[in-house]
Each structure stands twice: as structure tokens, then as C-alpha cells.
Design an enzyme around this catalytic site. Structure first.
Site, PDB file in Angstrom:
ATOM      1  N   ARG A 177       0.803  -1.230   0.000  1.00  0.00           N
ATOM      2  CA  ARG A 177       0.000   0.000   0.000  1.00  0.00           C
ATOM      3  C   ARG A 177       0.835   1.279   0.000  1.00  0.00           C
ATOM      4  O   ARG A 177       0.362   2.341   0.390  1.00  0.00           O
ATOM      5  CB  ARG A 177      -0.995   0.009   1.163  1.00  0.00           C
ATOM      6  N   LYS A 187       2.908  10.941 -11.575  1.00  0.00           N
ATOM      7  CA  LYS A 187       2.046  10.093 -12.400  1.00  0.00           C
ATOM      8  C   LYS A 187       2.780   8.784 -12.672  1.00  0.00           C
ATOM      9  O   LYS A 187       3.898   8.792 -13.177  1.00  0.00           O
ATOM     10  CB  LYS A 187       1.735  10.776 -13.728  1.00  0.00           C
ATOM     11  N   GLU A 240       8.527  17.217 -25.646  1.00  0.00           N
ATOM     12  CA  GLU A 240       7.933  17.678 -24.388  1.00  0.00           C
ATOM     13  C   GLU A 240       8.483  19.048 -23.999  1.00  0.00           C
ATOM     14  O   GLU A 240       7.784  19.854 -23.384  1.00  0.00           O
ATOM     15  CB  GLU A 240       8.196  16.661 -23.276  1.00  0.00           C
ATOM     16  N   LYS A 261       6.790  22.327 -15.039  1.00  0.00           N
ATOM     17  CA  LYS A 261       6.072  21.142 -14.564  1.00  0.00           C
ATOM     18  C   LYS A 261       5.780  21.245 -13.073  1.00  0.00           C
ATOM     19  O   LYS A 261       4.670  20.931 -12.616  1.00  0.00           O
ATOM     20  CB  LYS A 261       6.911  19.892 -14.853  1.00  0.00           C
ATOM     21  N   GLU A 297      -4.666  16.362 -11.326  1.00  0.00           N
ATOM     22  CA  GLU A 297      -5.180  16.620 -12.673  1.00  0.00           C
ATOM     23  C   GLU A 297      -6.686  16.859 -12.689  1.00  0.00           C
ATOM     24  O   GLU A 297      -7.436  16.264 -13.474  1.00  0.00           O
ATOM     25  CB  GLU A 297      -4.825  15.464 -13.617  1.00  0.00           C
ATOM     26  N   ARG A 356      -3.555  20.694 -14.761  1.00  0.00           N
ATOM     27  CA  ARG A 356      -2.504  19.738 -15.082  1.00  0.00           C
ATOM     28  C   ARG A 356      -2.773  19.010 -16.392  1.00  0.00           C
ATOM     29  O   ARG A 356      -1.837  18.578 -17.074  1.00  0.00           O
ATOM     30  CB  ARG A 356      -2.321  18.728 -13.949  1.00  0.00           C
ATOM     31  N   ASN A 367      -0.897  17.733 -21.330  1.00  0.00           N
ATOM     32  CA  ASN A 367      -1.122  16.661 -22.299  1.00  0.00           C
ATOM     33  C   ASN A 367      -1.411  17.185 -23.696  1.00  0.00           C
ATOM     34  O   ASN A 367      -2.062  16.495 -24.496  1.00  0.00           O
ATOM     35  CB  ASN A 367      -2.274  15.768 -21.823  1.00  0.00           C
ATOM     36  N   HIS A 410      -1.264  14.823 -26.657  1.00  0.00           N
ATOM     37  CA  HIS A 410      -1.146  13.461 -26.147  1.00  0.00           C
ATOM     38  C   HIS A 410      -2.341  12.579 -26.508  1.00  0.00           C
ATOM     39  O   HIS A 410      -2.182  11.358 -26.665  1.00  0.00           O
ATOM     40  CB  HIS A 410      -0.953  13.475 -24.632  1.00  0.00           C
ATOM     41  N   HIS A 468      -1.214   9.410 -28.135  1.00  0.00           N
ATOM     42  CA  HIS A 468      -1.413   8.099 -27.523  1.00  0.00           C
ATOM     43  C   HIS A 468      -2.150   7.162 -28.475  1.00  0.00           C
ATOM     44  O   HIS A 468      -1.862   5.955 -28.530  1.00  0.00           O
ATOM     45  CB  HIS A 468      -2.203   8.243 -26.221  1.00  0.00           C
ATOM     46  N   HIS A 478       7.502   7.704 -27.413  1.00  0.00           N
ATOM     47  CA  HIS A 478       6.407   8.543 -26.916  1.00  0.00           C
ATOM     48  C   HIS A 478       6.467   9.957 -27.495  1.00  0.00           C
ATOM     49  O   HIS A 478       5.459  10.498 -27.970  1.00  0.00           O
ATOM     50  CB  HIS A 478       6.458   8.606 -25.390  1.00  0.00           C
TER      51      HIS A 478
END
Length: 448
Positions: free
Chosen positions: A200, A222, A264, A306, A316, A320, A324, A327, A331, A344
Site C-alpha cells: 500500500r 504520475k 515535451e 512542470k 489533474e 494539469r 497533455n 497526447h 497516444h 512517446h
């Protein structure tokens, strides 16, 4: 005592060395997809199996966070702090050619227990695993073990990530243990996720070795793995104890990965930092030549941007998501082309041009901005359109984009440019016809 294990090839889904990858007849499968972009998620039941192909290239602005040289080491470097609630702040150390003593002291200060598990991949391990193993172990008091995973986006799966958990359990690591991610974005995301769910939650440290990881994925917490239906769909928010960036490791970074990370860097200038974008237009050649001063500045400025966004919107909820840009399209391209075909940043590069074209169609950006974006990405030797052999179709785009994490109540939301350079919006209120026309334009270019 310490130990290293390279056990990932025994895991389901991992490809044995020397064997070929399975081939999928994806075009026939893709042609059967007739899913509208706004379909509710619960109605999407058709699985998407991406092909595997070898790649031919083997609106809110905050004041800049402060950075300062650390007073405890002799090597000049910067510290960018990620300020979070509940005492979870952490530093990003950015420098080059740290001495062994400096590196050891800086890393060990963020290790609270007596056990460390370094996770890296088979490409990075021969170059840097022993170095960081010895520096973290120091003069004693900390036992360091390690696990080596296969290298590549196609291995960013729950099955491969479970190798980390298996090793931690075999070693009897407890909740005071620290995981260390030594590698690029794939390693960082998997190690972060493993540390988030092991017992956990245990501490972890990021030691990024690629531009992509240094400027983006190592910062902000993330973490996650890919799923056949979508990229990074399984994961958690889990912040590191620190991010340690030694830019000297970029000397061994392949050119293709260097360029991928620059997409990026370009993103930050487009969404919130116009002066940074203009600086990149003047200094992209220096970045490609790995000029030390320019590289360190680009990494620092990216981390500042960032860090500001993360401290304002850690989970997010809104702002935030602007990180993206490109993206959602990117993606879809990564998944639809088969994980591992595109890096990426290459997918994001094409996706950024698509987002700019869509914004242009709706009259949201100033004249000439899309052309500037294309020029700077081409200057970075990044792709700006789909190749002639791309399997992407309009149906594939719509299918995969409808599964994006930013979909809410069945409504796709996108990050689009709007207004002056350095401004963007995160919205579901856009012209769907402009979206479809943009997708059709880029798909049409495949056979042009």
C-alpha cells in the site's frame, strides 16, 4: 549482501531473447471499428489488438518557481522544488558530473530505511547499475538489491511490472524500503506504480536517464502501465522522494531518444511559456548537439514549468491536463501503430501538429503559429505527419481517443491551443466537425 536479478523474461507477455514477436493482421481488425468519438465508455466492448512492427528509425500562468544552487556540494547545480501539501515537497536536483561523494550524499539523505531496490533495464544496467548500487550502498547501513527489466514501451505492462513486486516479496522488503527508478520514462512509470501499490505504498526515487524522463515523466508522481485498449490506463498518483538528474548520462543517450524528449520541451513553450518557446527557436541546434549549458537550461526551465503546474493541480482536476497537449492524438498513434513502434515523444510530436491544425481550423490561434510549430519540430528532426505505411484509420483514431483518460461522461476533452503563443484550453466544447476533418486530413496524407 546484495543481489541482482534479471527475471523478467520468465514472465507471461515477455519475449525471449532471440525469438520473433507475434504478428497481428491489424488492418482487417481496425477496418471493423465503427465507434463514434462520443460513445459512453461502458458501450465499448470491442477489444483492440495493436500490431507489432519494427520501426525504421531504430490558461493560467503562475510565477516561476525559484531555483538555487545547493550549498552542500561543490559541483554547481540547480534545485527545483515541487511544493505539495502535507510535507510531501521534494527536490529536483539538476547538474552534471557530480562527484561520487556528492551523489551518494544527495541520494542517501532521501532513503529512510535500510533496504533499497534499484530497478533498471537491460540497456541501462551495464552502464550505470553498479555505479548507483555502490553509491547508494555507501559505507554501509543500507542493503541494495536490483532487478533488470527488458527495454521498450512494449514491455510497459502489468505483467512486467509485477516482476518488481515479485522481487520485492522474494527479498522480504518492508514498508520502510525504497525503490529506485534508474532509466527512462517506462522504468520510472513502472517503478512508481510498483512503489505505490507494494504494501500500500513505499518510498521511491527517480534517477532519469533520458531527456523525456528528465523534463516530464519523472516529475509529478504520475505512474502506471499500458493496457491493450489504452496508454497509461492503469496507474496511480505517487510522488517520489526526490528526482536526481545528472545530465552527463545523456552522453550515452541515442540520438532518436534525445529528439523524442525535445517534443515535451516544445510543449511547455506552447501551453504556458512563450519566451521559452522563442528561446528554443533560437537554440534547437544547440540542444541537438548536446550543448551542456543549453541542455541544462532546457531541463531546468521544463522542470520549473512542470513543478508549478503540479503544485497547483496535483491530481489533474483541470490545469494539469494542459500538460497533455497533443497526447490524446499521440497516444492513439502509439497504440494504434503498436507499442514500441513510435517513441512517446514522436507520437506526441505528430499529435501536437494535429492539435494545432484543429485549433487553426476553428480560428483559435494567431496566423502563422501552426507553421512555427511545424518548423521547430522539424528542426528537432521529429515527425509531423503519419508515414506512408501507417495502419492508422479514422475509425482507429476515434476508437482509441474515445478511451482516453480525459473522457468524462462519454465526452472527449482535448487540450487545444487558443489565443497567443503560450496559451491553451482544456475543453470538451469544440467543433466535432473540425476534429473529424483534422483526423481525416492526417489519415489521407498516409497514401498521398
Amino acid at each position: 549482501q546484495s543481489s541482482t536479478i534479471q527475471s523478467s523474461y520468465n514472465h507471461p507477455g515477455c519475449i525471449q531473447p532471440g525469438t520473433s514477436r507475434p504478428q497481428n493482421n491489424s488492418r482487417k481488425h481496425q477496418s471493423s471499428m465503427k465507434c463514434a468519438i462520443l460513445l459512453p465508455l461502458l458501450t465499448l466492448t470491442t477489444a483492440f489488438t495493436p500490431p507489432r512492427r519494427p520501426h525504421p528509425l531504430q490558461q493560467t500562468h503562475l510565477p516561476m518557481v525559484s531555483t538555487s544552487p545547493t550549498p552542500t556540494t561543490a559541483t554547481p547545480h540547480d534545485i527545483v522544488r515541487v511544493d505539495l501539501a502535507d510535507g510531501r515537497d521534494y527536490p529536483i536536483y539538476i547538474g552534471s558530473d557530480f562527484s561520487d561523494d556528492e551523489t551518494s550524499e544527495m541520494l542517501r539523505r532521501h532513503i529512510r530505511g535500510k533496504r533499497v531496490l534499484i530497478v533498471t533495464n537491460e540497456r541501462i544496467a551495464p552502464m550505470y547499475l553498479k555505479k548507483y548500487h555502490d553509491l547508494i550502498e555507501g559505507e554501509g547501513g543500507i542493503r541494495v538489491d536490483s532487478v533488470i527489466l527488458p527495454d521498450g514501451e512494449e514491455y510497459k505492462t502489468f505483467e512486467v511490472m509485477s516482476t518488481i513486486l515479485d522481487r520485492a516479496l522474494e527479498l522480504g522488503l518492508d514498508r520502510k524500503s525504497t525503490f529506485v527508478a534508474l532509466g527512462g520514462g517506462v522504468i520510472g512509470d513502472m517503478v512508481g506504480f510498483a512503489s505505490a501499490i507494494y504494501q500500500r505504498g513505499v518510498n521511491f526515487i527517480q534517477i532519469p536517464t533520458t531527456v523525456m524522463a528528465m523534463v516530464d515523466s519523472s516529475v509529478g508522481g504520475k505512474t502506471g502501465v499500458n493496457h491493450p485498449l489504452g496508454k497509461n490506463m492503469i496507474g496511480a498518483f505517487h510522488q517520489p522522494q526526490c528526482v536526481f538528474i545528472d545530465t552527463s548520462v545523456l552522453e550515452t543517450l541515442p540520438d532518436r531518444e534525445l529528439k523524442s524528449g525535445l517534443s515535451e520541451v516544445v510543449k511547455y513553450g506552447l501551453i504556458r511559456d512563450a519566451p521559452f518557446f522563442e528561446w528554443q527557436e533560437e537554440n534547437m541546434d544547440k540542444l541537438l548537439k548536446r550543448d551542456a549549458e543549453a541542455t541544462r537550461y532546457a531541463i531546468k526551465r521544463s522542470c520549473e514549468n512542470k513543478a508549478e503546474v503540479v503544485q497547483a493541480d496535483e491530481k489533474e482536476a483541470g490545469m494539469r491536463a494542459t500538460l497533455n497537449l497533443g497526447h490524446t492524438f499521440g497516444h492513439a498513434i502509439e497504440n494504434g501503430s503498436g507499442y514500441g513502434y513510435w517513441l512517446h515523444g514522436e507520437g506526441v510530436s505528430i499529435g501536437t501538429v494535429m492539435a494545432a491544425r484543429m485549433s487553426e481550423r476553428m480560428g483559435w490561434i494567431e496566423p502563422g503559429l501552426r507553421e512555427r510549430i511545424v518548423r521547430i519540430l522539424e528542426k528537432a528532426d521529429l515527425p509531423v505527419k503519419l508515414p506512408n505505411d501507417s495502419p492508422m484509420t479514422v475509425e482507429t483514431f476515434n476508437k482509441l481517443m474515445s478511451l482516453d483518460k480525459k473522457v468524462a461522461d462519454g465526452q472527449l476533452r482535448l487540450i487545444l491551443l487558443k489565443g497567443e503563443l503560450g496559451s491553451c484550453v482544456f475543453t470538451g466544447d469544440f467543433d466535432v466537425e473540425a476534429l473529424q476533418a483534422t483526423i481525416e486530413e492526417f489519415v489521407k496524407d498516409i497514401s498521398a
